[in-house]
Design an enzyme around this catalytic site. Sequence first.
Site: not given
Lengths: 504, 64
Positions: A10, A98, A100, A105, A107, A159, A243, A245
């Site tokens: 991301e 989108y 963020d 961002e 992703s 990320h 997940r 992160h």
Amino acid sequence: MSVRRVMGTETEYGITRPGDPRANPVALSGLVVRAYATEAGPQRALPTGSGWDYADETPLRDARGFEVARALADISQLTDVDDPATANSVLSNGARLYVDHAHPEYSSPEVLTPRDVVRWDRAGDEVMLTAAAALAAQGDQIRLYKNNVDGKGASYGTHENYLVPREVPFLTIAAGLLPFFVARQVLVGAGRVGLGQFSEQPGFQVSQRADYMEAEIGLETTLKRPIVNTRDEPHAFGEKYRRLHVIVGDATLCDVATLLKVGTTSLVLGLIEAGAAPALELADPVAAIRAISHDPGLTRQVALQDGRDLTALEILAAYREAVENHLGTDVDDDTREVLRHWDAVAADLGEDPMRCVGRVDWVTKLAVLEGYRRRDGLEWGDPRLAAIDIQWSELDPARGLAARMRASGRLETLVGPDEVREAMVVPPEDTRAWFRGQCVSRYAGQVRAASWDSVVFEPAPGTRGLRRVQLPEPLRGSRADIEPLLDSVSGVDDLLAHLVSRDG
Amino acid sequence: MAGQEQKRPPRRDDEDTPAPAAPVAQRQDAARTAEVDDLLDEIDGVLETNAEEFVHGFVQKGGQ
């Protein structure tokens, strides 16, 4: 052992409108998202009025097994509130685009190999460039930067996400990752002019993010940022997967660095899952990550709990040796590629970091900065060097220095421009991202919302009942899995009937 | 494969071929400097002319 696992990246891009310092960055970011969706058209990007299906998102759940009371959470942690002032789209390549916080961002879709991470990560840069070009054609000049700091206290993230079996205890994962994340930056740091969160001291450091890491383990991502983040939102069968992160990494523009960032991390996760991570425990990980970042000479040793002192390269060598011991005999090509680059970059960093120009971001940036220092006699505090650091990451090749170096063949590329452009539109074939992306391109008018593990359809225009198809298994919904069905059905209604009977 | 060869200091104790090492390294350094200078010449034209103002104006909101 293999590098192959479900993963993705991301990127929150830096954004400015030159000559308009008071422009609202949230509004600018929304312009970028809408510009791309409009430019790409509904079969390549869901209209930004479509929703993100937040039904399963739980950003306040902590992997250690508790949930932060909503009233106690900092407002910026609440990412699952649909704000009408911000824009969201799901792309036909399976990505989410989108706003963020105050950044556009991208992703990436879920992929299975480090090489595909590189490909779909760079596709995100092209999505941003396409949006900026569309806005420029309307007379609005927006500049986008793939970096993580403004040098004045603000940091924003790039990320990584990795699918990990739920049965591995989180604290085991954290313990295995901490020394690795502290050392990994020498392979994959993006480099930064200025020391300290506000660039209080002149100088150069290896990583963009190191000075902003303030805790070893924790849930926050926007304040008191931890080296190992505990956000527990699997976007998949929660009893089967977590997940992971990862927020400690930098945005990278060198393909080799991006490949190594996710490839080495996937291998280390494999070690941890096998109970084979090297027995290393740092005395003070937060101090160590900064000390290593502040030493581009790579000679700085950091203290371990057992009294040893190791350099970052020595810590990485311990992980590399453990990988070698647990590789097994059947090593796939994706794993071989990552190991070949890992060995070459680690050896060259040990001999002379400057050998890694074109492969490692911080080294490449440093070579340019040192060139200016030598030629023009600049001190580290000179604003020209800070300007070069920022301009390094600008996406537009007319001004972006890394982009220009790539265009002139000075960066080693792993995926070609045609592959990257195709990946803006086409989803990866081997995960559920294929189904998500195909739903956008095939059923554009009837997809009302989507998320990582769902697609919400409006079965027939004007009907009231929405239907959600859930995809809690990231490996199901691949091209091999579902293309025959998509090719055989007559439309959304027919598809939904078949999916119901398949699941029944 | 032998894992990560420890490639710390180039083994001076071998003293097989001490003489050629330095000239090769110098040649590499010279070639590298020339390469960087070429790059700087190319970059000069696109760098922000008012660096101080450009840096001052690059202000972002924090993100994740």
